[in-house]
Scaffold this motif. Structure first.
Motif, PDB file in Angstrom:
ATOM      1  N   GLN A 221       0.827  -1.219   0.000  1.00 37.50           N
ATOM      2  CA  GLN A 221       0.000   0.000   0.000  1.00 37.50           C
ATOM      3  C   GLN A 221       0.855   1.260   0.000  1.00 37.50           C
ATOM      4  O   GLN A 221       0.703   2.152   0.841  1.00 37.50           O
ATOM      5  CB  GLN A 221      -0.942  -0.018   1.205  1.00 37.50           C
ATOM      6  N   ARG A 222       1.766   1.343  -1.001  1.00 35.84           N
ATOM      7  CA  ARG A 222       2.638   2.504  -1.116  1.00 35.84           C
ATOM      8  C   ARG A 222       2.604   3.063  -2.526  1.00 35.84           C
ATOM      9  O   ARG A 222       2.183   2.409  -3.470  1.00 35.84           O
ATOM     10  CB  ARG A 222       4.090   2.122  -0.759  1.00 35.84           C
ATOM     11  N   THR A 223       3.128   4.303  -2.648  1.00 33.31           N
ATOM     12  CA  THR A 223       3.306   4.954  -3.943  1.00 33.31           C
ATOM     13  C   THR A 223       4.714   5.537  -3.988  1.00 33.31           C
ATOM     14  O   THR A 223       5.467   5.459  -3.002  1.00 33.31           O
ATOM     15  CB  THR A 223       2.288   6.082  -4.151  1.00 33.31           C
ATOM     16  N   ALA A 224       5.059   6.161  -5.101  1.00 29.90           N
ATOM     17  CA  ALA A 224       6.381   6.771  -5.250  1.00 29.90           C
ATOM     18  C   ALA A 224       6.646   7.829  -4.185  1.00 29.90           C
ATOM     19  O   ALA A 224       7.796   8.048  -3.789  1.00 29.90           O
ATOM     20  CB  ALA A 224       6.517   7.379  -6.647  1.00 29.90           C
ATOM     21  N   LYS A 225       5.602   8.462  -3.700  1.00 24.71           N
ATOM     22  CA  LYS A 225       5.773   9.505  -2.695  1.00 24.71           C
ATOM     23  C   LYS A 225       6.325   8.976  -1.380  1.00 24.71           C
ATOM     24  O   LYS A 225       6.854   9.750  -0.576  1.00 24.71           O
ATOM     25  CB  LYS A 225       4.434  10.208  -2.441  1.00 24.71           C
ATOM     26  N   ASP A 226       6.199   7.672  -1.163  1.00 24.04           N
ATOM     27  CA  ASP A 226       6.682   7.081   0.086  1.00 24.04           C
ATOM     28  C   ASP A 226       8.188   6.850   0.077  1.00 24.04           C
ATOM     29  O   ASP A 226       8.762   6.476   1.106  1.00 24.04           O
ATOM     30  CB  ASP A 226       5.971   5.751   0.345  1.00 24.04           C
ATOM     31  N   TYR A 227       8.837   7.077  -1.070  1.00 30.19           N
ATOM     32  CA  TYR A 227      10.263   6.790  -1.208  1.00 30.19           C
ATOM     33  C   TYR A 227      11.061   8.073  -1.417  1.00 30.19           C
ATOM     34  O   TYR A 227      10.772   8.857  -2.318  1.00 30.19           O
ATOM     35  CB  TYR A 227      10.499   5.836  -2.381  1.00 30.19           C
ATOM     36  N   ALA A 228      12.061   8.251  -0.562  1.00 30.27           N
ATOM     37  CA  ALA A 228      12.943   9.405  -0.725  1.00 30.27           C
ATOM     38  C   ALA A 228      13.866   9.208  -1.926  1.00 30.27           C
ATOM     39  O   ALA A 228      14.288  10.176  -2.562  1.00 30.27           O
ATOM     40  CB  ALA A 228      13.783   9.604   0.536  1.00 30.27           C
ATOM     41  N   ALA A 229      14.183   7.936  -2.237  1.00 32.49           N
ATOM     42  CA  ALA A 229      15.077   7.635  -3.357  1.00 32.49           C
ATOM     43  C   ALA A 229      14.953   6.162  -3.702  1.00 32.49           C
ATOM     44  O   ALA A 229      14.508   5.349  -2.883  1.00 32.49           O
ATOM     45  CB  ALA A 229      16.521   7.965  -2.995  1.00 32.49           C
ATOM     46  N   LEU A 230      15.357   5.840  -4.915  1.00 27.86           N
ATOM     47  CA  LEU A 230      15.427   4.452  -5.370  1.00 27.86           C
ATOM     48  C   LEU A 230      16.844   4.168  -5.844  1.00 27.86           C
ATOM     49  O   LEU A 230      17.454   4.995  -6.534  1.00 27.86           O
ATOM     50  CB  LEU A 230      14.446   4.190  -6.512  1.00 27.86           C
ATOM     51  N   SER A 231      17.354   3.002  -5.488  1.00 34.26           N
ATOM     52  CA  SER A 231      18.673   2.567  -5.926  1.00 34.26           C
ATOM     53  C   SER A 231      18.497   1.330  -6.797  1.00 34.26           C
ATOM     54  O   SER A 231      17.723   0.428  -6.456  1.00 34.26           O
ATOM     55  CB  SER A 231      19.564   2.260  -4.718  1.00 34.26           C
ATOM     56  N   PHE A 232      19.217   1.270  -7.932  1.00 33.07           N
ATOM     57  CA  PHE A 232      19.034   0.220  -8.918  1.00 33.07           C
ATOM     58  C   PHE A 232      20.302  -0.608  -9.120  1.00 33.07           C
ATOM     59  O   PHE A 232      21.424  -0.113  -8.908  1.00 33.07           O
ATOM     60  CB  PHE A 232      18.673   0.829 -10.279  1.00 33.07           C
ATOM     61  N   HIS A 233      20.123  -1.840  -9.598  1.00 32.00           N
ATOM     62  CA  HIS A 233      21.239  -2.576 -10.179  1.00 32.00           C
ATOM     63  C   HIS A 233      21.713  -1.793 -11.392  1.00 32.00           C
ATOM     64  O   HIS A 233      20.910  -1.372 -12.227  1.00 32.00           O
ATOM     65  CB  HIS A 233      20.783  -3.984 -10.585  1.00 32.00           C
ATOM     66  N   ILE A 234      23.045  -1.575 -11.506  1.00 31.19           N
ATOM     67  CA  ILE A 234      23.581  -0.669 -12.517  1.00 31.19           C
ATOM     68  C   ILE A 234      24.615  -1.382 -13.385  1.00 31.19           C
ATOM     69  O   ILE A 234      25.817  -1.250 -13.161  1.00 31.19           O
ATOM     70  CB  ILE A 234      24.226   0.576 -11.870  1.00 31.19           C
ATOM     71  N   PRO A 235      24.191  -2.146 -14.396  1.00 31.13           N
ATOM     72  CA  PRO A 235      25.166  -2.731 -15.322  1.00 31.13           C
ATOM     73  C   PRO A 235      25.863  -1.647 -16.146  1.00 31.13           C
ATOM     74  O   PRO A 235      27.011  -1.791 -16.539  1.00 31.13           O
ATOM     75  CB  PRO A 235      24.319  -3.655 -16.193  1.00 31.13           C
ATOM     76  N   TYR A 236      25.135  -0.591 -16.424  1.00 32.39           N
ATOM     77  CA  TYR A 236      25.669   0.671 -16.932  1.00 32.39           C
ATOM     78  C   TYR A 236      24.662   1.729 -16.495  1.00 32.39           C
ATOM     79  O   TYR A 236      23.492   1.441 -16.273  1.00 32.39           O
ATOM     80  CB  TYR A 236      25.885   0.658 -18.451  1.00 32.39           C
ATOM     81  N   THR A 237      25.098   2.968 -16.337  1.00 31.17           N
ATOM     82  CA  THR A 237      24.277   3.919 -15.580  1.00 31.17           C
ATOM     83  C   THR A 237      22.984   4.311 -16.281  1.00 31.17           C
ATOM     84  O   THR A 237      22.036   4.734 -15.628  1.00 31.17           O
ATOM     85  CB  THR A 237      25.070   5.189 -15.224  1.00 31.17           C
ATOM     86  N   LYS A 238      22.918   4.168 -17.606  1.00 36.08           N
ATOM     87  CA  LYS A 238      21.678   4.507 -18.298  1.00 36.08           C
ATOM     88  C   LYS A 238      20.598   3.439 -18.098  1.00 36.08           C
ATOM     89  O   LYS A 238      19.413   3.714 -18.328  1.00 36.08           O
ATOM     90  CB  LYS A 238      21.941   4.686 -19.793  1.00 36.08           C
ATOM     91  N   MET A 239      20.989   2.226 -17.670  1.00 33.46           N
ATOM     92  CA  MET A 239      20.020   1.143 -17.567  1.00 33.46           C
ATOM     93  C   MET A 239      18.970   1.430 -16.501  1.00 33.46           C
ATOM     94  O   MET A 239      17.770   1.317 -16.731  1.00 33.46           O
ATOM     95  CB  MET A 239      20.737  -0.175 -17.251  1.00 33.46           C
TER      96      MET A 239
END
Length: 386
Positions: A221-239
């Protein structure tokens, strides 16, 4: 009980190449590398430096004598194993001087392995509150000289100490996992380099994020507003940026701008190192925490882990008050700045130098924990007292 990341550190070897130099050598437009995939530098290693070497450097500086006595599990997530049977975690356990009554093993599922280790560690500490677990992601990403994947290579390790009452990030119990049997990236036994279906891999990555994000939000029961930031798997930074844009295109412009600003902070280090495979998500987390002035205690950070083949997971954590005191931005900046820039000829020569594990031989390398000898197919590492 609060369980999560108490300490975290990364390491890359002391050599790199400039992506503009590589582009010129491969006769392509430099913008294809610096803008198209979003990479400025690539970490490079000698043949005498492997995943054990990198793991040792990443872990040793964050562990106290008390930690070495409390750790009862060592987990290495890697797809660059040095033995088909014996786990590198067993060697790491000895070199670090961790107390003997511990469990040590490797986890493999492409770039997802360290996340599996992190979740295993969390469950172990929840059941054993006095325990600490060392989770290390250590890899060498290689596709071959002048190959399509060459500009997305990299090397290095991230070490995390998992404990109760962590000092950096308290992990929530909100995980959402996805498994799909897809051959977007794989490396059959006996093959030196992986097989890659690049277009398929990009598509599966983005689609996997869409699926786990939507299911995660519905479940919790969350939306994007609940997240200060998202961190991703980064095989290259544009991914990661592609995945972010694909999912949040319908969000309010202010939300898109906020999340994209945090994403740019999370790729500062990856732009200078390249792909760390299992460690790339957690290098991104370190970069986010050390390069953002907008984050605050009690902010929620979302983490998207992806391993080709394919397994994906989305989970989150809450920043602990005082987390910034546990970081090492100055040391990490020094590590990156102190590296030696190689010419493309030097890089290619270093790339082509390999160890014949069946040939007994000794090596000279100034780097601590590098391989000093091969004897009867066993790797012996240079230690501090040598």
């Amino acid at each position: 009980m609060n369980v999560g990341i108490d300490k975290i550190n990364f390491y890359v070897p002391p050599y790199f190449i400039d992506m503009v130099d590589l582009a010129h050598a491969r006769e392509v437009d430099p913008n294809k590398f610096t803008i198209g995939i979003g990479q400025d530098q690539m970490a490079v290693n000698k043949k005498t430096q492997d995943i054990v070497t990198f793991a040792m450097h990443a872990a040793k500086d964050i562990l106290t004598k008390e930690d070495l006595q409390a750790i009862d599990m060592v987990i290495v997530g890697t797809e660059s194993g040095i033995d088909e049977s014996k786990a590198s975690a067993v060697v790491l356990h000895r070199l670090l001087g961790i107390q003997p009554f511990a469990r040590s093993f490797e986890i493999k599922e492409a770039c997802y392995g360290a996340t599996a280790g992190l979740q295993f560690a969390k469950a172990h500490v929840q059941a054993n509150p006095k325990s600490k677990v060392l989770v290390v992601a250590s890899d060498i990403a290689r596709y071959g000289l002048a190959s399509g994947g060459e500009p997305t290579q990299g090397v290095g390790a991230v070490a995390m100490l998992i404990s109760a009452d962590p000092a950096i990030l308290q992990l929530d119990n909100d995980n959402l996992m996805l498994t799909q049997d897809i051959y977007d990236f794989w490396r059959p036994v006996g093959h030196q380099y992986p097989m890659v279906d690049g277009h398929l891999s990009n598509a599966v990555y983005i689609d996997s994020f869409k699926q786990v994000w939507q299911a995660h939000c519905e479940k919790n029961q969350r939306t994007a507003k609940d997240y200060a930031a998202l961190s991703f798997h980064i095989p290259y930074t544009k991914m990661g940026k592609k995945a972010l844009l694909a999912v949040f295109a319908e969000e309010e412009e202010t939300q898109q701008e906020r999340l994209m600003a945090r994403y740019e902070e999370s790729i500062v280090y990856s732009r200078r190192t390249g792909n760390l495979y299992t460690g790339s998500l957690y290098l991104g987390l370190i970069s986010l925490l050390e390069n953002s002035s907008s984050l605050q205690a009690n902010d929620r950070i979302g983490l998207f882990s992806y391993g080709s083949g394919a397994v994906a997971e989305f989970f989150s954590g809450i920043l602990v008050p005082g987390y910034e005191k546990q970081l090492a931005q100055a040391a990490h900046q020094t590590l990156l700045d102190a590296r030696q820039k190689l010419t493309i000829a030097e890089y290619e020569a270093m790339f082509n130098e390999t160890i014949d594990i069946d040939q007994d031989q000794s090596f000279e390398d100034d780097l601590l924990y590098s391989i000093r000898e091969i004897k009867n197919t066993i790797r012996y590492y240079k230690e501090e007292n040598e």
